[in-house]
Every structure is written in C-alpha cells, then in structure tokens.
Enzyme design. Sequence first.
Site, PDB file in Angstrom:
ATOM      1  N   GLY A  94       0.808  -1.223   0.000  1.00  0.00           N
ATOM      2  CA  GLY A  94       0.000   0.000   0.000  1.00  0.00           C
ATOM      3  C   GLY A  94       0.837   1.266   0.000  1.00  0.00           C
ATOM      4  CB  VAL A  98      -1.028   2.822   5.388  1.00  0.00           C
ATOM      5  CG1 VAL A  98      -1.529   1.638   6.202  1.00  0.00           C
ATOM      6  CG2 VAL A  98      -2.186   3.784   5.109  1.00  0.00           C
ATOM      7  N   GLY A  99       2.244   2.500   5.561  1.00  0.00           N
ATOM      8  CA  GLY A  99       3.432   1.673   5.814  1.00  0.00           C
ATOM      9  C   GLY A  99       4.135   2.076   7.097  1.00  0.00           C
ATOM     10  CD  GLU A 116       4.641  -3.347  -3.761  1.00  0.00           C
ATOM     11  OE1 GLU A 116       5.163  -2.234  -3.985  1.00  0.00           O
ATOM     12  OE2 GLU A 116       3.542  -3.674  -4.223  1.00  0.00           O
TER      13      GLU A 116
END
Length: 312
Positions: A94, A98-99, A116
């Site tokens: 994403g 948010v990672g 990723e």
Amino acid sequence: LDSAFIRKDPYGVVLIIAAWNYPIHLFLVPLIGAIAAGNCVIVKPSEVAKNTERLVAEALPSYLDNDCFAVVTAGVQETTRLLENKFDYIFYTGTSSVGKIVMTAAAKHLTPVTLELGGKNPCYVSDTCDVQNVARRVAWGRFFNAGQTCIAPDYVLCSVEMQEKLMPALREAITEFFGSNPQESPDFGRIVGDKQFRRVRALLCSGRVAIGGQTDEKERYIAPTVLADVLPSDPAMQEEIFGPILPIVVVANMDEAIDFINARPRPLAIYAFSCDSKVVNQVLERTSSGGFCGNDTLMHVTLTSLPFGGIG
C-alpha cells in the site's frame, strides 16, 4: 568431527494486509508463499474493493483449514486494533503513510515486516528515440488499470521539443487503445471509489490539460489525460497520482533529468527511453530505484526470475 547445518523454520503466524488495486493478486501471492513455507496466516483484504473483500471472506474458508487460515474484514479502526496483536511476520502492500503505521505497530513486538510501497516513478524520454514507440508504451503503462498501478510511469521528463513531438503521438496511441471516446471502451477502467476519484480529479489543475481531462463523477470516470508544462511545485507532482493522468515536466537534458530524479525519494521503478543505449545506461548507473526498465514500461515485473520491491 561435528556437523553444522542451517534449518529453515516457518515464521509462525503471518498477517497479510492487501491493497485494492490488484485485490486478488496482492493477497494471493504472499499467501501462497506463506503457506509454502508452513505458516499460519491472517489475511486482511482491502475494504476499498468491497466485492473482492466479500469474495475472499466467503471463498477462502471453503478451501483452507480455518484453524490455520483466517480472513479478517476490517476498516481503518479495526485494522489498527488488529495491528496491536503480536504477529510473527507482517506483509503489507500500500501507501508509504500507512506503511509507517504498520512498521510502528510491528516495532512494539519486534515483528519483522515486508512493506511493498508505491511512489512517483519517473520516465525520462531522450531527444533521440522512436516517438511512436515511446508514446504507445508509456500510454499503455500509465493507463493500464486506469493508472492504478504502483509501478506505472508517474510522470515524464523530457525537453520542450520532445514534449511537442510526444503530444500527437500520445493522442494517437490513446485513440488506438481506447477509441475516440475512452468512456465507452471496454478496455478502460474506472477509479476504485468516490474518495479516490475526488483526489485524482483535484490533480487536473496542474499545468495545462493537453489531452483528455474529461470526468464523470457518477461513473468515477477520468479520461486518459496528459498534462503539459507541469511545474515541480504543481499538485500532480506532490503525491503519487495513482490514476489516468500523465504530467510532463520539461527538463533541458539528461543531466537535469537525473538531478531531478535524485533530488526526490528513491522510486519503485525508473523508466528511460532512448535509441542510444549509452543514455539508458547513464540513467540506470546514476540513479537508484527498486526496479529499472529501458525502452518499455511495466515489463520488468513480468519476469519471475527478477525480485520485486523498492529500496529497503
């Protein structure tokens, strides 16, 4: 007289948080890897792709042992609570924002993570190239899945002269692929949701609309669009576009293009087009990215012999 050996153990319980743009592929590939290595898995499909989320939640328990493999359907709040649990591995696909949240949550339990993430993938087009070839391959890579691809060419870097040559060629390629009215084409997708539609539409104010620009909120349709004379400060250059919009940023030469790329976060992919292999190799040697493709787009990811991912 002793013996030494390496024994590979499964991590244990793996959490897979999948993305919405390729909602089957992006949960199934890591799931296959996790099963093959002997792990138990919790799958969290994206809530944005609602129909796929429902399909995964209904179908997966019919095929896999429910004691070892579970599907969690959840929005942002529930996923935040899910991440409070201790997992043995987390695989997330994403956005970078948010990672960071996923990595922060994992750090509390020292859980290893694979992220990723997308980014703004530059596409340098030199003055010596087959313009028709460039236009068709860039248009295909950018407008595939209505631009909702993490490795899509995000923007073009080229000279003013090349911008003028590219415009008619890109217009021709878009018509060849999607007809005179792409809205009626069975081969052109839609934006996944209303929120994403509004975000992408807002980027159309960058530079000037040279091709396309039409939108239909009811259908979540944004035409294959090319923006000319885009400035680095324009909205379209501040975030990953993730839609069918291709900005063209004018640079004087290859050196300026390389400086432009290196002044920004290292991308997931870099593309370079030139009839001169030395130019392509210069861009490759003097930049850093997760993947690189010369004189084409997306194709490097189709090779199962190559790894996939960004820097780190």
